[in-house]
Design a protein around this motif. Structure first.
Motif, short mmCIF file in Angstrom:
data_model
loop_
_atom_site.label_atom_id
_atom_site.label_comp_id
_atom_site.label_asym_id
_atom_site.label_seq_id
_atom_site.Cartn_x
_atom_site.Cartn_y
_atom_site.Cartn_z
N ALA A 69 10.21 -13.21 28.89
CA ALA A 69 10.73 -14.47 28.35
C ALA A 69 10.64 -14.50 26.84
O ALA A 69 11.55 -14.99 26.16
CB ALA A 69 9.95 -15.64 28.96
N GLN A 73 13.70 -14.80 24.17
CA GLN A 73 13.71 -15.83 23.14
C GLN A 73 13.91 -15.23 21.75
O GLN A 73 14.65 -15.76 20.92
CB GLN A 73 12.40 -16.62 23.18
CG GLN A 73 12.36 -17.82 22.25
CD GLN A 73 11.08 -18.60 22.39
OE1 GLN A 73 10.20 -18.20 23.15
NE2 GLN A 73 10.97 -19.70 21.69
N GLN A 86 11.23 -22.86 27.65
CA GLN A 86 10.71 -22.22 28.83
C GLN A 86 10.22 -23.27 29.81
O GLN A 86 9.48 -24.16 29.45
CB GLN A 86 9.55 -21.28 28.47
CG GLN A 86 9.98 -20.16 27.52
CD GLN A 86 8.81 -19.28 27.19
OE1 GLN A 86 7.73 -19.45 27.73
NE2 GLN A 86 9.03 -18.32 26.30
#
Length: 413
Positions: A69, A73, A86
């Motif tokens: 994640a 990003q 998130q």
């Protein structure tokens, strides 16, 4: 086509947990225990080792998802797009998601360094079987609102600005968000055990972390931040140099070895005098205990936990039992408390006097601008100062009321 469910480390199906919000039945519990035991047997491991392995695998998968994640990003930021927030798994829309602490921020580290240098009356506690320093929130808030923080902020621009209680609490909350200090509560480590309770050291708490990291005055926080380690590194280097010097003692010059010998003999002499003094004071106490009770001690603080020079103060004192020591310490605490209250009362009285003078001056200001109408109407009446005017044309003078404004002290409750 539906995918098969994931298998455990032993190759079998993992146990099925009950739906959220529903308690498992005893049959489900027994089924899960049997399934875990069979999976552990297939893997050739004990049940606790198998459970730890499953936990480690779950933690590794969670960390991998977080890393993926973060990479997504960063790629979105490099491409100029807005990073999507998130969403934690299992959180429903509108549900409050707990804050996930991140790495220490520079501002939080600066606040921690400042508070570590302040006298917050820390006490020792046992946290995760280690000794840690613990402090109260009210002392940290008081330090953040002190003049020392204002001076420190002029030197360090990373320190946040503190104007009132709210900003002080927000500044303090940087510590738990960066895992530099956490709120803890007292627990009994032997609670629920069948063996005998171990005697707890007075003033030494065993604590645990609380889920709610709030900043109330009576809450306790434990330091996880140990500050700069340059002193420990310096001590380690000094110990290493000392060990090397002792090892290479045979190759020292003759004069240095002779000086070390004289120094060691002097230290042995001082140590012998210390033991002789300890034996003499014990004999003196035993003699005076029977002749002039309760007994006389020479250097009563010799073996107390005080400094070197304080160990020889006072020179002598009468023996005190536990009750007398408690009474003396209680009297000292009461005297300190009375002095502290007197100091706070003095500050409050000075502040009240200053406020009273300010309020009185404000009350006088409009009254001083008012002029009596009788002064402008007829001559011969009282002047603005309220004094009696001289009689005019033989007429009897009229005494007027004094209208001079008076200043009265205003006392605060």
């Amino acid at each position: 086509m539906a995918q098969p469910p994931p298998r455990g480390p032993g190759g079998g199906l993992p146990f099925q947990a009950p739906p959220p919000g529903q308690q498992p039945t005893p049959e489900q519990i027994r089924h899960m225990q049997m399934q875990i035991a069979s999976e552990a047997q297939k893997a050739g491991m004990t049940v606790p080792a198998y459970i730890e392995k499953v936990k480690a695998q779950a933690m590794q998968q969670h960390q991998m998802r977080q890393q993926m994640a973060q990479q997504q990003q960063q790629q979105a930021q490099q491409q100029g797009g807005q990073p999507r927030p998130q969403i934690q798994q299992g959180a429903q829309p509108g549900q409050q998601v707990p804050i996930t602490p991140g790495p220490p921020k520079p501002e939080a580290t600066a606040v921690a360094n400042f508070l570590r240098g302040q006298d917050m009356k820390v006490r020792t506690c046992i946290f995760q079987e280690k000794r840690k320093d613990m402090f109260k929130v009210k002392r940290a808030i008081r330090a953040l609102q002190s003049d020392a923080y204002v001076k420190a902020r002029k030197k360090n621009a990373l320190l946040p600005e503190v104007n009132d209680r709210v900003t002080a609490e927000n500044t303090f909350k940087l510590l738990p968000l960066s895992l530099l200090a956490l709120r803890v509560s007292k627990i009994d480590p032997h609670e629920g055990h069948s063996h005998g309770k171990k005697k707890r050291v007075k003033g030494l708490w065993t604590v645990k972390v609380e889920p709610q990291q709030e900043a109330r005055d009576d809450y306790h926080y434990v330091w996880l931040y140990e500050g700069s380690q340059w002193k420990n590194k310096l001590y380690a280097v000094g110990a290493l140099v000392l060990i090397l010097a002792v090892v290479f003692f045979p190759v020292w010059p003759y004069h240095l070895r002779l000086g070390v010998w004289y120094l060691s003999m002097a230290m042995l002499g001082v140590l012998g005098l210390f033991f002789a003094m300890a034996i003499f004071r014990l004999i003196l106490f035993l003699l005076t205990m029977f002749t002039t009770p309760p007994g006389l001690w020479l250097f009563p603080n010799l073996f107390e936990d005080v400094g070197f020079f304080d160990s020889f103060k006072p020179w002598w004192a009468w023996h005190e039992d536990d009750k007398a020591v408690k009474m003396r310490k209680k009297g000292e605490r009461e005297r300190k408390k009375s002095r502290r209250e007197a100091k706070e009362d003095g500050k409050g009285a000075a502040a009240g006097k200053t406020n009273g003078k300010t309020n009185s001056a404000k009350a006088i200001e409009p009254a001083a601008k008012v002029e009596p109408a009788s002064q402008m109407a007829r001559p011969g009446t009282a002047s603005a100062t309220g004094t009696e005017s001289a009689p005019a044309n033989g007429q009897t003078s009229v005494q007027q009321r004094n209208i001079t404004p008076r200043v009265e002290e205003i006392e605060d409750d």
